[in-house]
Motif scaffolding. Structure first.
Motif, PDB file in Angstrom:
ATOM      1  N   LYS A 289      38.618  49.720  -8.164  1.00 43.42           N
ATOM      2  CA  LYS A 289      37.095  50.040  -8.085  1.00 43.42           C
ATOM      3  C   LYS A 289      36.710  49.559  -9.511  1.00 43.42           C
ATOM      4  N   VAL A 290      35.837  48.452  -9.596  1.00 39.46           N
ATOM      5  CA  VAL A 290      35.471  48.099 -11.065  1.00 39.46           C
ATOM      6  C   VAL A 290      34.886  49.039 -11.683  1.00 39.46           C
ATOM      7  N   MET A 291      34.039  50.031 -11.440  1.00 38.96           N
ATOM      8  CA  MET A 291      33.462  51.178 -12.149  1.00 38.96           C
ATOM      9  C   MET A 291      34.348  52.096 -12.399  1.00 38.96           C
ATOM     10  N   GLU A 292      35.455  52.348 -11.952  1.00 36.69           N
ATOM     11  CA  GLU A 292      36.409  53.243 -12.310  1.00 36.69           C
ATOM     12  C   GLU A 292      37.186  52.758 -13.438  1.00 36.69           C
ATOM     13  N   THR A 293      37.307  51.508 -13.428  1.00 41.21           N
ATOM     14  CA  THR A 293      38.073  50.803 -14.622  1.00 41.21           C
ATOM     15  C   THR A 293      37.294  50.915 -15.795  1.00 41.21           C
ATOM     16  N   LEU A 294      35.775  50.719 -15.743  1.00 41.92           N
ATOM     17  CA  LEU A 294      35.104  50.800 -17.080  1.00 41.92           C
ATOM     18  C   LEU A 294      34.906  52.077 -17.566  1.00 41.92           C
ATOM     19  N   LYS A 295      34.975  53.136 -16.406  1.00 48.28           N
ATOM     20  CA  LYS A 295      34.662  54.645 -16.764  1.00 48.28           C
ATOM     21  C   LYS A 295      36.040  54.954 -17.572  1.00 48.28           C
ATOM     22  N   GLU A 296      37.226  54.376 -17.036  1.00 46.74           N
ATOM     23  CA  GLU A 296      38.642  54.857 -17.848  1.00 46.74           C
ATOM     24  C   GLU A 296      38.537  53.997 -19.238  1.00 46.74           C
ATOM     25  N   LEU A 297      38.013  52.842 -19.249  1.00 47.40           N
ATOM     26  CA  LEU A 297      38.083  52.090 -20.489  1.00 47.40           C
ATOM     27  C   LEU A 297      37.333  52.878 -21.526  1.00 47.40           C
TER      28      LEU A 297
END
Length: 342
Positions: A289-297
């Motif tokens: 999921k794109v949003m999960e990647t951005l949050k982790e980043l």
């Protein structure tokens, strides 16, 4: 055969030019006469567009320190992104989600490397191997073939020495302490965040803009370009006069053409493109999921994920996501214009 494949010659020339290395070779193959004639277009128009246009037309370069996003117009940055994607995916065939790879620039490490280590780091000398094979075959053929081959290789080497190639390919300042994101944009899987840690790193925003198009050809360089075009035309006429060794000449040119295909299109390491990136210490954050990647980043590298939100969610966020980013912003002091952590 001199007049087909000019685009391959042009791409091979643009690919092998390196700002630091001068030991580059483009082979004598098909298409040189066509390329030589078409190379006069920028000379007479006063333009600098000798390199091909970027292959990835939708590539974007974001200055994550300032938040600026530029559409890429640089051939070499397009090739860098293409080969970084190949390096990270390694033929996995994955689709969907988002993968963010963070990598730092570094000083040129080749000064302390042995010869074989340099080849592994920068790439194998395809042009030199091709030229050696052509030389052996032309000597075996005898007659006019070795003479034509030597003259062609001199013309090719002189073409590579024209300063316009480096000025167009590396049209950027050096230095600075910035962070850049290389990507195709929304709907694509990869983002590469390049942090310029080395003092001699390229300004990738400058390079992406490629804003200088006019070029002064009315000097020795313009005369040389015209002279090279005439030289290729004369060599073309000379090659047409070969009768008994025509098959040998065709074989020599075929080897050169194959070498040029590899030089033009085979994937290279970042160093092979002129960028020293510490790939051994890269960090990749990926999620389906794109949003999960951005949050982790964002959690691991403050400011990085927030800067990419507008690219991957141009239509806005769900309420839960809005609350998460608002809480994150409050936790970081509430400054929405805060620059990314370097």
């Amino acid at each position: 055969l001199f007049v087909i494949g000019g685009d391959i010659v042009r791409t091979a020339l643009a690919q092998v030019i390196n700002d630091e290395s001068r030991d580059v070779v483009v082979g004598f193959g098909f298409g040189w006469a066509q390329y030589a004639m078409s190379s006069l277009i920028p000379v007479f128009s006063g333009q600098r567009n000798v390199a091909p246009p970027p292959e990835i037309r939708d590539m974007q370069v974001m200055n994550m320190t300032a938040g600026h996003v530029r559409t890429n117009h640089s051939f070499v940055l397009s090739r860098l992104l293409r080969d970084l994607e190949k390096h990270v995916d390694s033929g996995s065939g994955k689709v969907g989600g988002l993968s963010v790879t963070i990598v730092d620039t570094m000083d040129d490490p080749t000064k302390k490397m042995e010869l074989m280590e340099k080849f592994k780091y920068r790439g194998w000398p395809i042009g030199h191997v091709t030229m050696a094979a052509q030389m052996l075959l032309s000597l075996k053929a005898g007659g006019m073939v070795p003479i034509i081959f030597i003259l062609a290789q001199i013309l090719a080497s002189c073409t590579l020495e024209l300063p316009v190639w480096k000025k167009e390919k590396f049209a950027a300042r050096r230095g600075g302490d910035d962070v850049y994101a290389l990507m195709r944009g929304n709907g694509n899987r990869h983002v590469f965040i390049v942090r310029t840690k080395a003092p001699n790193s390229w300004n990738l925003e400058d390079m992406a803009a490629a804003s200088i198009h006019d070029y002064d050809w009315y000097n020795w360089e313009g005369v040389a370009a015209v002279g090279l075009a005439i030289g290729w035309f004369v060599l073309f006429a000379l090659a047409c006069s070969v009768k008994d060794q025509a098959g040998w000449l065709l074989a020599v040119m075929t080897i050169g053409h194959i070498g040029n295909l590899f030089s033009a299109f085979y994937p290279r390491s970042p160093a092979g493109h002129g960028f020293h990136l510490d790939m051994n210490k890269k960090q990749t954050i990926a999620n389906a999921k794109v949003m999960e990647t951005l949050k982790e980043l964002e959690v691991e590298h403050e400011g990085y994920g927030e800067k990419l939100l507008g690219t991957f969610f141009p239509g806005g966020l769900w309420d839960d996501d809005k609350n998460w980013w608002a809480d994150r912003k409050n936790k970081n002091g509430g400054d929405s214009n805060k620059t990314v952590a370097k």
